[in-house]
Design a protein around this motif. Structure first.
Motif, PDB file in Angstrom:
ATOM      1  N   ILE A 143       0.903  -1.246  -0.179  1.00  0.00           N
ATOM      2  CA  ILE A 143      -0.431  -0.050  -0.080  1.00  0.00           C
ATOM      3  C   ILE A 143       1.025   1.616   0.371  1.00  0.00           C
ATOM      4  O   ILE A 143       0.575   2.349  -0.728  1.00  0.00           O
ATOM      5  CB  ILE A 143      -0.236   0.349   1.099  1.00  0.00           C
ATOM      6  N   ALA A 144       1.586   1.280   0.661  1.00  0.00           N
ATOM      7  CA  ALA A 144       2.475   2.476   1.727  1.00  0.00           C
ATOM      8  C   ALA A 144       3.718   2.463  -0.545  1.00  0.00           C
ATOM      9  O   ALA A 144       4.088   3.654  -1.052  1.00  0.00           O
ATOM     10  CB  ALA A 144       3.142   2.396   2.472  1.00  0.00           C
ATOM     11  N   THR A 145       3.958   1.593  -0.948  1.00  0.00           N
ATOM     12  CA  THR A 145       4.937   1.969  -2.374  1.00  0.00           C
ATOM     13  C   THR A 145       3.501   1.774  -3.685  1.00  0.00           C
ATOM     14  O   THR A 145       4.290   3.108  -3.992  1.00  0.00           O
ATOM     15  CB  THR A 145       5.566   0.215  -2.480  1.00  0.00           C
ATOM     16  N   ASP A 146       2.838   1.952  -3.645  1.00  0.00           N
ATOM     17  CA  ASP A 146       1.603   1.922  -4.013  1.00  0.00           C
ATOM     18  C   ASP A 146       1.462   3.821  -3.977  1.00  0.00           C
ATOM     19  O   ASP A 146       1.238   4.014  -5.011  1.00  0.00           O
ATOM     20  CB  ASP A 146       0.170   0.996  -4.598  1.00  0.00           C
ATOM     21  N   ASN A 147       1.273   4.214  -2.672  1.00  0.00           N
ATOM     22  CA  ASN A 147       1.053   5.636  -2.560  1.00  0.00           C
ATOM     23  C   ASN A 147       2.047   6.544  -3.303  1.00  0.00           C
ATOM     24  O   ASN A 147       1.716   7.686  -3.784  1.00  0.00           O
ATOM     25  CB  ASN A 147       0.691   5.794  -1.364  1.00  0.00           C
ATOM     26  N   GLU A 148       3.202   5.909  -2.866  1.00  0.00           N
ATOM     27  CA  GLU A 148       4.564   7.045  -3.149  1.00  0.00           C
ATOM     28  C   GLU A 148       4.553   6.987  -4.627  1.00  0.00           C
ATOM     29  O   GLU A 148       4.636   8.141  -5.185  1.00  0.00           O
ATOM     30  CB  GLU A 148       5.361   6.269  -2.379  1.00  0.00           C
ATOM     31  N   ILE A 149       4.691   5.381  -5.689  1.00  0.00           N
ATOM     32  CA  ILE A 149       4.545   5.772  -6.785  1.00  0.00           C
ATOM     33  C   ILE A 149       3.719   6.990  -7.027  1.00  0.00           C
ATOM     34  O   ILE A 149       3.877   6.879  -8.551  1.00  0.00           O
ATOM     35  CB  ILE A 149       4.706   4.376  -7.275  1.00  0.00           C
ATOM     36  N   LYS A 150       1.961   6.735  -7.036  1.00  0.00           N
ATOM     37  CA  LYS A 150       1.053   7.610  -7.523  1.00  0.00           C
ATOM     38  C   LYS A 150       1.692   9.132  -7.660  1.00  0.00           C
ATOM     39  O   LYS A 150       0.829   9.814  -7.828  1.00  0.00           O
ATOM     40  CB  LYS A 150      -0.285   7.266  -6.471  1.00  0.00           C
ATOM     41  N   LYS A 151       2.649   9.035  -5.740  1.00  0.00           N
ATOM     42  CA  LYS A 151       2.860  10.667  -6.118  1.00  0.00           C
ATOM     43  C   LYS A 151       3.956  10.788  -7.257  1.00  0.00           C
ATOM     44  O   LYS A 151       4.084  12.131  -7.730  1.00  0.00           O
ATOM     45  CB  LYS A 151       3.306  10.786  -4.739  1.00  0.00           C
ATOM     46  N   ILE A 152       4.888  10.135  -7.192  1.00  0.00           N
ATOM     47  CA  ILE A 152       5.966  10.194  -8.223  1.00  0.00           C
ATOM     48  C   ILE A 152       5.248  10.093 -10.298  1.00  0.00           C
ATOM     49  O   ILE A 152       6.112  11.130 -10.445  1.00  0.00           O
ATOM     50  CB  ILE A 152       7.285   9.301  -8.166  1.00  0.00           C
ATOM     51  N   GLU A 153       4.091   9.779  -9.838  1.00  0.00           N
ATOM     52  CA  GLU A 153       4.365   9.156 -11.865  1.00  0.00           C
ATOM     53  C   GLU A 153       2.556  10.694 -11.805  1.00  0.00           C
ATOM     54  O   GLU A 153       1.947  10.790 -12.844  1.00  0.00           O
ATOM     55  CB  GLU A 153       3.059   8.007 -11.565  1.00  0.00           C
ATOM     56  N   LYS A 184      13.372  -1.032  -7.887  1.00  0.00           N
ATOM     57  CA  LYS A 184      14.317  -0.740  -6.784  1.00  0.00           C
ATOM     58  C   LYS A 184      13.454  -1.174  -5.062  1.00  0.00           C
ATOM     59  O   LYS A 184      14.205  -1.327  -4.586  1.00  0.00           O
ATOM     60  CB  LYS A 184      15.341   0.095  -7.116  1.00  0.00           C
ATOM     61  N   ILE A 185      12.202  -0.389  -5.484  1.00  0.00           N
ATOM     62  CA  ILE A 185      11.919  -0.482  -3.897  1.00  0.00           C
ATOM     63  C   ILE A 185      11.168  -1.524  -3.534  1.00  0.00           C
ATOM     64  O   ILE A 185      11.370  -1.862  -2.893  1.00  0.00           O
ATOM     65  CB  ILE A 185      10.306   0.998  -4.320  1.00  0.00           C
ATOM     66  N   GLU A 186      10.312  -2.223  -4.555  1.00  0.00           N
ATOM     67  CA  GLU A 186      10.149  -3.809  -4.494  1.00  0.00           C
ATOM     68  C   GLU A 186      11.503  -4.236  -4.215  1.00  0.00           C
ATOM     69  O   GLU A 186      11.113  -5.507  -3.200  1.00  0.00           O
ATOM     70  CB  GLU A 186       9.306  -4.445  -5.099  1.00  0.00           C
ATOM     71  N   ASN A 187      12.199  -4.722  -5.008  1.00  0.00           N
ATOM     72  CA  ASN A 187      13.451  -5.434  -4.579  1.00  0.00           C
ATOM     73  C   ASN A 187      13.716  -4.711  -2.737  1.00  0.00           C
ATOM     74  O   ASN A 187      14.356  -5.865  -2.539  1.00  0.00           O
ATOM     75  CB  ASN A 187      14.687  -4.925  -4.793  1.00  0.00           C
ATOM     76  N   PHE A 188      13.802  -4.193  -2.226  1.00  0.00           N
ATOM     77  CA  PHE A 188      13.915  -3.586  -0.942  1.00  0.00           C
ATOM     78  C   PHE A 188      13.454  -4.321  -0.135  1.00  0.00           C
ATOM     79  O   PHE A 188      13.505  -5.151   0.956  1.00  0.00           O
ATOM     80  CB  PHE A 188      14.481  -1.932  -0.424  1.00  0.00           C
ATOM     81  N   SER A 189      12.141  -4.163  -0.149  1.00  0.00           N
ATOM     82  CA  SER A 189      10.503  -4.788   0.068  1.00  0.00           C
ATOM     83  C   SER A 189      10.791  -6.127   0.939  1.00  0.00           C
ATOM     84  O   SER A 189      10.343  -6.150   1.339  1.00  0.00           O
ATOM     85  CB  SER A 189       9.836  -4.318  -0.295  1.00  0.00           C
ATOM     86  N   LYS A 190      11.306  -6.858  -0.659  1.00  0.00           N
ATOM     87  CA  LYS A 190      11.590  -7.759  -0.052  1.00  0.00           C
ATOM     88  C   LYS A 190      12.525  -9.121   0.983  1.00  0.00           C
ATOM     89  O   LYS A 190      12.129  -9.345   1.362  1.00  0.00           O
ATOM     90  CB  LYS A 190      11.388  -8.646  -1.695  1.00  0.00           C
ATOM     91  N   ARG A 191      13.780  -7.583   0.192  1.00  0.00           N
ATOM     92  CA  ARG A 191      14.823  -7.832   0.858  1.00  0.00           C
ATOM     93  C   ARG A 191      14.438  -7.371   2.752  1.00  0.00           C
ATOM     94  O   ARG A 191      14.574  -8.465   3.970  1.00  0.00           O
ATOM     95  CB  ARG A 191      16.011  -7.295   0.741  1.00  0.00           C
ATOM     96  N   PHE A 192      13.547  -7.394   2.820  1.00  0.00           N
ATOM     97  CA  PHE A 192      12.831  -6.549   4.936  1.00  0.00           C
ATOM     98  C   PHE A 192      12.465  -7.425   4.717  1.00  0.00           C
ATOM     99  O   PHE A 192      12.705  -8.303   5.913  1.00  0.00           O
ATOM    100  CB  PHE A 192      12.193  -5.182   4.560  1.00  0.00           C
ATOM    101  N   LEU A 193      11.769  -7.998   4.138  1.00  0.00           N
ATOM    102  CA  LEU A 193      10.542  -8.676   4.439  1.00  0.00           C
ATOM    103  C   LEU A 193      11.157 -10.217   4.961  1.00  0.00           C
ATOM    104  O   LEU A 193      11.144 -11.053   5.807  1.00  0.00           O
ATOM    105  CB  LEU A 193       9.241  -8.735   3.369  1.00  0.00           C
ATOM    106  N   SER A 194      12.091 -10.979   4.053  1.00  0.00           N
ATOM    107  CA  SER A 194      13.575 -11.466   4.523  1.00  0.00           C
ATOM    108  C   SER A 194      13.826 -11.867   5.746  1.00  0.00           C
ATOM    109  O   SER A 194      14.125 -12.548   6.653  1.00  0.00           O
ATOM    110  CB  SER A 194      14.045 -11.848   3.416  1.00  0.00           C
ATOM    111  N   ILE A 195      14.414  -9.907   6.275  1.00  0.00           N
ATOM    112  CA  ILE A 195      14.860 -10.457   7.675  1.00  0.00           C
ATOM    113  C   ILE A 195      14.100 -10.112   8.613  1.00  0.00           C
ATOM    114  O   ILE A 195      14.226 -10.625  10.019  1.00  0.00           O
ATOM    115  CB  ILE A 195      15.914  -9.117   7.409  1.00  0.00           C
ATOM    116  N   ILE A 196      12.470  -9.842   8.723  1.00  0.00           N
ATOM    117  CA  ILE A 196      11.875  -9.791   9.709  1.00  0.00           C
ATOM    118  C   ILE A 196      10.944 -11.085   9.878  1.00  0.00           C
ATOM    119  O   ILE A 196      10.528 -11.061  10.652  1.00  0.00           O
ATOM    120  CB  ILE A 196      10.656  -8.684   9.168  1.00  0.00           C
TER     121      ILE A 196
END
Length: 193
Positions: A90-100, A181-193
């Protein structure tokens, strides 16, 4: 028609410069964020040290995920991971909407400006032919100014459209790359939690 095309071109160029600066800024800030994140000892301490008024999309996405992570600490790991994953999306979608934001304006100018210019050309040529009919004189001095003005409308249409299309394609590509880039970071972050 000419005023409309000039205004569209000016707004397109303002948007192009704005988006160019935005992508330059967020790419640098996200790169810095990631470097600092992966060097940090823990996600919680890193989160506590982040500035509260950051405008970096990666920072805002991470903060939203950490807020959810803290809220769901007492729940099972599967539920916690699922909720954090959903918040990340959700947060990624919101930020991408702002960028676009305003990308559609560039696309619209790119696709309609040549037709608006062509409309101005047709209108100008019609006026030239009416001037010929009224004066009953077919000399170049009577016809040339109207046709020149008419062709100027087409040139303005192309002048507005070409940079808008090129910028739209570039920024669309930059946006997809940033999202990746954001999705890759999110996946790596999820893997550590």
């Amino acid at each position: 028609v000419i005023i409309l095309l000039i205004a569209s071109s000016i707004f397109s160029w303002a948007l192009i410069f704005d988006k160019f600066k935005l992508f330059k800024k967020i790419n640098k800030s996200t790169e810095d964020f990631e470097k600092k994140f992966w060097k940090a000892k823990s996600a919680e301490s890193f989160n506590n040290n982040l500035p509260t008024n950051s405008s970096d999309p990666a920072t805002l996405i991470f903060k939203a995920a950490m807020t959810e992570l803290v809220k769901t600490k007492r729940q099972s790991a599967a539920i916690q991971t699922a909720r954090v994953e959903r918040i990340l999306e959700i947060a990624t979608d919101n930020e991408i909407k702002k960028i676009e934001k305003n990308f559609t304006f560039l696309a619209t100018i790119g696709s309609t400006a040549p037709f608006i210019g062509l409309f101005g050309t047709v209108w100008g040529i019609m006026n030239s032919f009416q001037s010929i009919a009224i004066s009953r004189n077919t000399s170049l001095a009577i016809v040339a100014p109207g046709i020149a003005e008419a062709l100027f409308a087409t040139a303005l249409g192309l002048l507005a459209a070409i940079p808008a299309v090129v910028a739209y394609n570039k920024f669309n590509s930059d946006s997809r790359r940033y999202l990746s880039k954001i999705e890759n970071f999110s996946k790596r972050f999820l893997s550590i939690i």
